[in-house]
Design a protein around this motif. Sequence first.
Motif, PDB file in Angstrom:
ATOM      1  N   ASP A   1       0.833  -1.208   0.000  1.00  4.98           N
ATOM      2  CA  ASP A   1       0.000   0.000   0.000  1.00  4.98           C
ATOM      3  C   ASP A   1       0.868   1.258   0.000  1.00  4.98           C
ATOM      4  O   ASP A   1       0.637   2.182  -0.767  1.00  4.98           O
ATOM      5  N   ARG A   2       1.875   1.286   0.878  1.00  6.39           N
ATOM      6  CA  ARG A   2       2.802   2.421   0.941  1.00  6.39           C
ATOM      7  C   ARG A   2       4.210   1.906   1.198  1.00  6.39           C
ATOM      8  O   ARG A   2       4.400   0.830   1.771  1.00  6.39           O
ATOM      9  N   ILE A   3       5.199   2.704   0.785  1.00 14.43           N
ATOM     10  CA  ILE A   3       6.596   2.335   0.990  1.00 14.43           C
ATOM     11  C   ILE A   3       7.271   3.397   1.848  1.00 14.43           C
ATOM     12  O   ILE A   3       7.080   4.600   1.639  1.00 14.43           O
TER      13      ILE A   3
ATOM     14  N   SER B   1      17.519   1.045   3.404  1.00  9.23           N
ATOM     15  CA  SER B   1      16.460   0.185   3.939  1.00  9.23           C
ATOM     16  C   SER B   1      15.087   0.759   3.604  1.00  9.23           C
ATOM     17  O   SER B   1      14.792   1.918   3.912  1.00  9.23           O
ATOM     18  N   TYR B   2      14.254  -0.081   2.981  1.00  6.41           N
ATOM     19  CA  TYR B   2      12.913   0.328   2.576  1.00  6.41           C
ATOM     20  C   TYR B   2      11.915  -0.739   3.011  1.00  6.41           C
ATOM     21  O   TYR B   2      12.196  -1.941   2.925  1.00  6.41           O
ATOM     22  N   ILE B   3      10.749  -0.289   3.447  1.00  6.78           N
ATOM     23  CA  ILE B   3       9.705  -1.192   3.920  1.00  6.78           C
ATOM     24  C   ILE B   3       8.433  -0.965   3.122  1.00  6.78           C
ATOM     25  O   ILE B   3       7.959   0.170   2.998  1.00  6.78           O
ATOM     26  N   GLY B   4       7.873  -2.046   2.567  1.00 11.05           N
ATOM     27  CA  GLY B   4       6.574  -1.988   1.924  1.00 11.05           C
ATOM     28  C   GLY B   4       5.507  -2.387   2.925  1.00 11.05           C
ATOM     29  O   GLY B   4       5.591  -3.453   3.534  1.00 11.05           O
TER      30      GLY B   4
ATOM     31  N   GLN C   1      10.337  -6.036   1.923  1.00 13.98           N
ATOM     32  CA  GLN C   1      11.360  -5.085   2.337  1.00 13.98           C
ATOM     33  C   GLN C   1      12.644  -5.313   1.564  1.00 13.98           C
ATOM     34  O   GLN C   1      12.850  -6.373   0.969  1.00 13.98           O
ATOM     35  N   THR C   2      13.501  -4.296   1.563  1.00 13.49           N
ATOM     36  CA  THR C   2      14.845  -4.411   1.036  1.00 13.49           C
ATOM     37  C   THR C   2      15.776  -3.746   2.032  1.00 13.49           C
ATOM     38  O   THR C   2      15.486  -2.661   2.539  1.00 13.49           O
TER      39      THR C   2
END
Length: 346
Positions: free
Chosen positions: A127-129, A136-139, A149-150
Motif C-alpha cells: 500500500d505504501r513504501i 532500507s525500505y519497507i513496503g 522489504q529491502t
Amino acid sequence: MQIHIEEVPTEIRRRAAQLLETVRGTDMDPTGGKASLTREVTALFRPDIDDVAYYEFAVDLGRGDDRRTAFTGRGDEGAKRAMPAATGFIIAASKGHDHPIAHWSLDREPPSRQIAAAAEAKGSKVDRIFKVDSLSYIGETAGGEIAGQTGQLPLPIEGLPDDIEKARGRISSTLVRPARKAKDDSDPGGDTPETVTRGARPQRVKLRAIDSWADLRKSYAKAFGPLLKGLARNAAPAWEIEDLVARMGEGIMTGTTRRVALLEADAAVEVSGEGARLVKIEALETPGGSGAVALHVADEKLAQEVSFEMHIAYRSGLRETLPFFAVSSSTPSDRKPDSGMNFFEE
C-alpha cells in the motif's frame, strides 16, 4: 504509491533529470549514455514525516524488453535476479530532511519494484513504501503489516544525546592493561587486568529489539531523532546551493558547454538577456523520449559576468525559466553588484 509525474514539483523533476544529463557518458554511467527518465514515479514516506518524504523516479536503462533468459543446472531464479537490471532509479527528497538526491543507481532495480516482487512472492500487496534508513525500505500493507522489504530494519537506539553536535569532539578512550607491571616476558602475571577510561564520559547507548514493524514506526521519531537531525544538518549546505542556483543562476565558463535536461522531449527553447549573444543552443539526441540541449558559450574574456535566462515551453503547457551567468577565468568576482558569482566566492 504510484503518482502522476505532473504531481511532482517541477524543481524536483528537474533535479532528477539533470542528474542523468550530468553523468551521461561518464564513468558513472554504466549504460553508455542510454539511460532516460521515465514517467513512473513512486511516492515514498518516512515514519516521522506526515507528507511525501521522497520521490522515486524509475530510469529506463536502455537494455530493451527483448532480452531472453535461459537457466542451466537447477534453474535457480536467483541467477536471473543477478543479471543487470533493466530499470534504475533516482530518489529525490521532497525537502531538507535529507540530501536533495538521497539515493540513486543505474544498475539496480528501484526499491519499489524489489519490494513489490517480494510482496507478490508471498501473496501480499504493497500500500505504501517507507524509507527507514540509507539503504532500507519497507513496503506496508493497507493493514499496517510488512508486505516486503529491502535492506535490514534499523533497531531503535536508546540513550542518544538530544543533540549529537554537542558531543562532537568529545573523545573518550578505554584501555585494558595488566594490574601490575611484569618483570619480563617469563612473568606474565595472573592478576585480573584493570580498565582505565580517559576523556569524556562515554554515552551509554544500546540497541533495543523490536516486536513488529508497528513498534518501529511508533518509536522511530524518538529513537532516531538525534540522528535524523544530524542528517538534515549535513544536507543543509546542498540545499543552500540549490537555492542559490535557483535565485542567482548557474555559472558557465566561457569556451565550455553545459548540458541541460528537458523535462519533456517536445519543447521550444530560447535564451535571452545580456549574455544571450554568447550562447549557441543545440538540440541533443537523447534516448527514450527524454530531451536535452547543449548551451555552448563562446570563448571570450569578460570584464564582468553576464547573465542570461533559458526559457523552456513544453507542448504540455509546462514552462520553465532557468537563470545562468557566463564568466571567464579572468573575470574579477567583485565587479558586479548582486553577483551570482559573489555568493559562491564567499
